[in-house]
Design an enzyme around this catalytic site. Structure first.
Site, PDB file in Angstrom:
ATOM      1  N   LYS A  93      52.342  84.041  95.864  1.00 46.96           N
ATOM      2  CA  LYS A  93      51.447  84.651  96.846  1.00 46.96           C
ATOM      3  C   LYS A  93      52.194  85.386  97.964  1.00 46.96           C
ATOM      4  CE  LYS A  93      47.230  82.059  96.152  1.00 46.96           C
ATOM      5  NZ  LYS A  93      47.580  80.842  95.382  1.00 46.96           N
ATOM      6  N   GLU A 115      41.128  83.270 104.000  1.00 48.67           N
ATOM      7  CA  GLU A 115      40.721  81.954 103.520  1.00 48.67           C
ATOM      8  C   GLU A 115      41.879  81.378 102.702  1.00 48.67           C
ATOM      9  OE1 GLU A 115      39.850  84.810 102.005  1.00 48.67           O
ATOM     10  OE2 GLU A 115      41.042  84.345 100.209  1.00 48.67           O
ATOM     11  N   SER A 381      53.814  80.360  88.426  1.00 44.40           N
ATOM     12  CA  SER A 381      53.367  80.960  89.691  1.00 44.40           C
ATOM     13  C   SER A 381      53.773  80.181  90.935  1.00 44.40           C
ATOM     14  CB  SER A 381      51.853  81.144  89.664  1.00 44.40           C
ATOM     15  OG  SER A 381      51.203  79.934  89.343  1.00 44.40           O
TER      16      SER A 381
HETATM   17  C1  LIG Z   1      46.706  80.457  94.304  1.00 42.84           C
HETATM   18  C2  LIG Z   1      47.528  80.107  93.157  1.00 42.84           C
HETATM   19  C3  LIG Z   1      47.155  80.494  91.869  1.00 42.84           C
HETATM   20  C4  LIG Z   1      45.872  81.198  91.566  1.00 42.84           C
HETATM   21  O1  LIG Z   1      45.751  82.461  92.106  1.00 42.84           O
HETATM   22  P1  LIG Z   1      45.796  83.771  91.225  1.00 42.84           P
HETATM   23  O2  LIG Z   1      45.313  84.814  92.133  1.00 42.84           O
HETATM   24  O3  LIG Z   1      44.911  83.555  90.047  1.00 42.84           O
HETATM   25  O4  LIG Z   1      47.204  83.955  90.822  1.00 42.84           O
HETATM   26  C5  LIG Z   1      48.019  80.203  90.838  1.00 42.84           C
HETATM   27  N1  LIG Z   1      49.161  79.536  91.041  1.00 42.84           N
HETATM   28  C6  LIG Z   1      49.542  79.131  92.261  1.00 42.84           C
HETATM   29  C7  LIG Z   1      50.821  78.391  92.420  1.00 42.84           C
HETATM   30  C8  LIG Z   1      48.745  79.399  93.356  1.00 42.84           C
HETATM   31  O5  LIG Z   1      49.121  78.986  94.555  1.00 42.84           O
END
Ligand SMILES: *Cc1c(COP(=O)(O)O)cnc(C)c1O
Length: 403
Positions: A93, A115, A381
């Site tokens: 993010k 948010e 992610s």
């Molecule tokens: C917020 C988050 C997601 C989900 O958000 P996307 O917009 O679908 O990528 C996925 N993995 C992590 C580690 C997150 O913090």
């Protein structure tokens, strides 16, 4: 495909019939201003070189691609991870938050508003606010505040105001509503920084473009490591920003299969999952046309996932288009699959993944088993530090799962 990123979205923010901008008149003007600023500012040499410096020296990019040797031996295929968990602040993010923060700085804004669900977007945005010297208000459902205490404290340490949202189910969806309302009260001095490739135009485009660095890096790194492209690429999909980030690097490589993984939670019953691309229907949510989990009256349904970053009743409009045209296949992993993958990656590779990311890892394990000759690249992610207390308290340290 050559001009894909110019063609989508259209000037009015459409990915085919999806997306657009279904918002009140007052908001339209503000969105246009953000859109215009984005196009004039983000193409400037100054903006691009400042963002490049930030990525390299503050975020720690490029993040590595890693080959999972032990898991690949156990399962058969070749499993690789794009290590977004190693991004500063622990998730992908920060890629779009630093972009949004830099845009806010160039636009002369004083405060960032957003948010947060799992707290990851809030932490990333609070990080950006601290870096740029901007104020930061983060709206967060009370349920998520209780589940994600460490992230709440991190945001406060970074100087952000965490504002509890007590309406409705007290999770991400309500937090989005309230953050939007707050932004509308002072759109001159504040800017709304959405947490994913969702919302009205230009956000799905803007967030995707800031996340594209993941796919561009990953493609190059994978080629350099192996001499070829992966057979498949996978990512979890909440709103869909990390997935769009990595997919965008491979969209025009039509031999590379793309898989988006949604959370099936406790099962297929409405209220037990958040798999809107798999089970949703067309509708309008948060200013965009998207697949929504909704009732006959168009009211968004309650959603659930063990990974609170994934429990959102809609999805990014670009994903809706990529589902319809078949370029990406969307499937699911449930809470159990997710926990199993969480424990396995921890114990067999020394990497504790976020519960969100564990959904994609779960799919990769299945894919590897079914395709022993093929390679799969997972967008990891985020890291799982934020989840360990919750997981261990409720499910233990994994001995039961790993039998
Ligand atoms: C917020 C988050 C997601 C989900 O958000 P996307 O917009 O679908 O990528 C996925 N993995 C992590 C580690 C997150 O913090």
């Amino acid at each position: 495909m050559q001009d894909y990123f110019k063609e989508f979205p259209s000037q009015t923010g459409f990915f085919g019939k999806w997306g657009g901008s279904y918002i009140p008149e007052v908001l339209t003007k503000e969105m246009e201003k953000i859109n215009d600023a984005y196009f004039s500012i983000s193409k400037s040499h100054e903006f691009i070189s400042e963002l490049r410096e930030i990525r390299k020296h503050f975020q720690g990019r490029p993040t590595p691609v890693y080959f999972c040797r032990r898991l690949s031996e156990m399962y058969g295929g070749r499993i690789y991870l794009k290590r977004e968990d190693l991004n500063h602040s622990g998730a992908h993010k920060l890629n779009h938050c630093m972009g949004e923060g830099l845009l806010a700085k160039y636009m002369g804004k004083k405060k960032l508003i957003a948010e947060t669900g799992a707290g990851q977007h809030g932490v990333a945005l609070a990080t950006a606010a601290a870096y740029f010297g901007l104020e930061c208000d983060i709206y967060m459902g009370e349920v998520d505040i209780a589940k994600q205490h460490p992230n709440v404290v991190r945001m406060q340490l970074l100087g952000a105001n965490v504002i509890p949202v007590t309406r409705g189910l007290k999770t991400l969806k309500e937090a989005v509503d309230e953050a939007f309302e707050a932004y509308l009260k002072d759109p001159v001095n504040t800017i709304y920084c959405i947490g994913s490739v969702v919302g009205p135009h230009p956000f799905p485009m803007l967030v995707r473009d800031f996340q594209r660095v993941v796919g561009i890096e990953a493609r190059e790194q994978f080629l350099e490591m192996t001499g070829e492209l992966p057979d498949a690429v996978t990512a979890c999909v909440g709103g869909g920003s990390n997935a769009m980030g990595i997919f965008s690097g491979f969209l025009r490589d039509t031999d590379v299969e793309l898989f988006g993984i949604e959370p099936l939670g406790r099962g297929k019953k409405i209220g037990d999952h958040a798999a809107s691309l798999n089970f949703g229907t067309e509708g309008i949510l948060h200013g965009m046309k998207t697949y929504i989990l909704q009732d006959e009256k168009g009211q968004p349904q309650p959603v659930y996932s063990i990974a609170s970053g994934l429990d959102y009743p809609g999805s990014g409009p670009e994903h809706c288009m990529l589902k319809d045209n078949g370029r990406v296949k969307y499937t699911t992993a449930d809470d159990n699959d997710c926990l199993d993958a969480f424990y396995r990656l921890s114990r067999y590779e020394g990497i504790i993944p976020a519960l969100e990311s564990s959904h994609a890892v779960a799919f990769a394990l299945k894919y590897a088993k079914e395709n022993p000759k093929k390679s799969i690249l997972v967008n990891l992610s985020g890291r799982g530090d934020k989840d360990i207390d919750y997981v261990v308290e409720n499910f233990g340290t994994g001995d039961k799962y790993l039998k």
